[in-house]
Design a protein around this motif. Structure first.
Motif, PDB file in Angstrom:
ATOM      1  N   LYS A 165       0.824  -1.189   0.000  1.00  0.00           N
ATOM      2  CA  LYS A 165       0.000   0.000   0.000  1.00  0.00           C
ATOM      3  C   LYS A 165       0.868   1.253   0.000  1.00  0.00           C
ATOM      4  N   ASP A 166       1.922   1.251   0.827  1.00  0.00           N
ATOM      5  CA  ASP A 166       2.746   2.447   0.945  1.00  0.00           C
ATOM      6  C   ASP A 166       3.806   2.565  -0.147  1.00  0.00           C
ATOM      7  N   ASN A 167       4.164   1.462  -0.789  1.00  0.00           N
ATOM      8  CA  ASN A 167       5.320   1.490  -1.682  1.00  0.00           C
ATOM      9  C   ASN A 167       5.066   1.072  -3.130  1.00  0.00           C
ATOM     10  N   LEU A 168       3.996   0.361  -3.392  1.00  0.00           N
ATOM     11  CA  LEU A 168       3.839  -0.243  -4.711  1.00  0.00           C
ATOM     12  C   LEU A 168       3.794   0.797  -5.829  1.00  0.00           C
ATOM     13  N   LYS A 169       2.903   1.762  -5.727  1.00  0.00           N
ATOM     14  CA  LYS A 169       2.783   2.752  -6.798  1.00  0.00           C
ATOM     15  C   LYS A 169       4.031   3.630  -6.903  1.00  0.00           C
ATOM     16  N   SER A 170       4.588   4.020  -5.765  1.00  0.00           N
ATOM     17  CA  SER A 170       5.785   4.873  -5.821  1.00  0.00           C
ATOM     18  C   SER A 170       6.974   4.099  -6.397  1.00  0.00           C
ATOM     19  N   SER A 171       7.061   2.807  -6.117  1.00  0.00           N
ATOM     20  CA  SER A 171       8.141   1.999  -6.693  1.00  0.00           C
ATOM     21  C   SER A 171       7.990   1.905  -8.207  1.00  0.00           C
ATOM     22  N   ALA A 172       6.770   1.684  -8.672  1.00  0.00           N
ATOM     23  CA  ALA A 172       6.523   1.616 -10.117  1.00  0.00           C
ATOM     24  C   ALA A 172       6.875   2.940 -10.775  1.00  0.00           C
ATOM     25  N   GLN A 173       6.557   4.032 -10.097  1.00  0.00           N
ATOM     26  CA  GLN A 173       6.863   5.354 -10.631  1.00  0.00           C
ATOM     27  C   GLN A 173       8.378   5.575 -10.697  1.00  0.00           C
TER      28      GLN A 173
ATOM     29  N   GLN B 289      -9.355  -1.069  -5.907  1.00  0.00           N
ATOM     30  CA  GLN B 289      -9.599   0.365  -5.682  1.00  0.00           C
ATOM     31  C   GLN B 289      -8.451   1.219  -6.234  1.00  0.00           C
ATOM     32  N   ALA B 290      -7.244   0.715  -6.123  1.00  0.00           N
ATOM     33  CA  ALA B 290      -6.078   1.443  -6.622  1.00  0.00           C
ATOM     34  C   ALA B 290      -5.898   1.258  -8.131  1.00  0.00           C
ATOM     35  N   ARG B 291      -6.767   0.456  -8.724  1.00  0.00           N
ATOM     36  CA  ARG B 291      -6.734   0.177 -10.172  1.00  0.00           C
ATOM     37  C   ARG B 291      -5.387  -0.391 -10.609  1.00  0.00           C
ATOM     38  N   ILE B 292      -4.923  -1.344  -9.833  1.00  0.00           N
ATOM     39  CA  ILE B 292      -3.669  -2.012 -10.160  1.00  0.00           C
ATOM     40  C   ILE B 292      -4.004  -3.345 -10.816  1.00  0.00           C
ATOM     41  N   ARG B 293      -3.503  -3.502 -12.031  1.00  0.00           N
ATOM     42  CA  ARG B 293      -3.727  -4.763 -12.750  1.00  0.00           C
ATOM     43  C   ARG B 293      -2.784  -5.822 -12.192  1.00  0.00           C
ATOM     44  N   VAL B 294      -3.330  -7.012 -11.961  1.00  0.00           N
ATOM     45  CA  VAL B 294      -2.548  -8.113 -11.399  1.00  0.00           C
ATOM     46  C   VAL B 294      -2.495  -9.237 -12.428  1.00  0.00           C
ATOM     47  N   LEU B 295      -1.291  -9.742 -12.666  1.00  0.00           N
ATOM     48  CA  LEU B 295      -1.092 -10.835 -13.596  1.00  0.00           C
ATOM     49  C   LEU B 295      -1.714 -12.106 -13.045  1.00  0.00           C
ATOM     50  N   GLU B 296      -2.492 -12.789 -13.839  1.00  0.00           N
ATOM     51  CA  GLU B 296      -3.042 -14.090 -13.439  1.00  0.00           C
ATOM     52  C   GLU B 296      -1.862 -15.045 -13.274  1.00  0.00           C
ATOM     53  N   TRP B 297      -1.826 -15.752 -12.163  1.00  0.00           N
ATOM     54  CA  TRP B 297      -0.670 -16.600 -11.862  1.00  0.00           C
ATOM     55  C   TRP B 297      -1.138 -17.799 -11.058  1.00  0.00           C
ATOM     56  N   PRO B 298      -0.676 -19.012 -11.372  1.00  0.00           N
ATOM     57  CA  PRO B 298      -1.080 -20.186 -10.600  1.00  0.00           C
ATOM     58  C   PRO B 298      -0.725 -20.032  -9.123  1.00  0.00           C
ATOM     59  N   SER B 299      -1.566 -20.530  -8.289  1.00  0.00           N
ATOM     60  CA  SER B 299      -1.397 -20.386  -6.847  1.00  0.00           C
ATOM     61  C   SER B 299      -0.130 -21.062  -6.348  1.00  0.00           C
TER      62      SER B 299
END
Length: 87
Positions: free
Chosen positions: A1-9, A38-48
């Motif tokens: 939550k605190d780092n994902l978007k800023s890291s991508a940026q 809610q953050a509109r982050i696309r997640v890659l489909e990946w086997p569990s």
């Protein structure tokens, strides 16, 4: 939550990046899934929990086997043997 978007940026990924995670239960909890949506982050489909699809997991397994054969008797030896083994 605190780092994902800023890291991508910081990595310069722009707006069209896709997040990949390993489907560990803490990453797939309802609260996390809701936040990602809610953050509109696309997640890659990946086997569990698929360590066979993650090359680093295979490397760790090989290293563990190679170090185990050498039978380290303390933390210093464990560290030394890990550093000496080749991939």
């Amino acid at each position: 939550k605190d780092n994902l978007k800023s890291s991508a940026q910081r990595l310069g990924l722009g707006r069209s990046w896709v997040f990949q995670q390993d489907n560990d239960p803490k990453h797939t909890s309802k609260v996390v899934i809701e936040w990602l949506n809610q953050a509109r982050i696309r997640v890659l489909e990946w086997p569990s929990q698929s360590p066979d699809l993650n090359p680093i997991e295979n490397m760790w397994k090989m290293l563990k086997k190679q170090v185990h054969v050498r039978k380290p008797s303390n933390l210093t030896e464990l560290h030394q043997f890990c550093q000496e083994e080749e991939p």
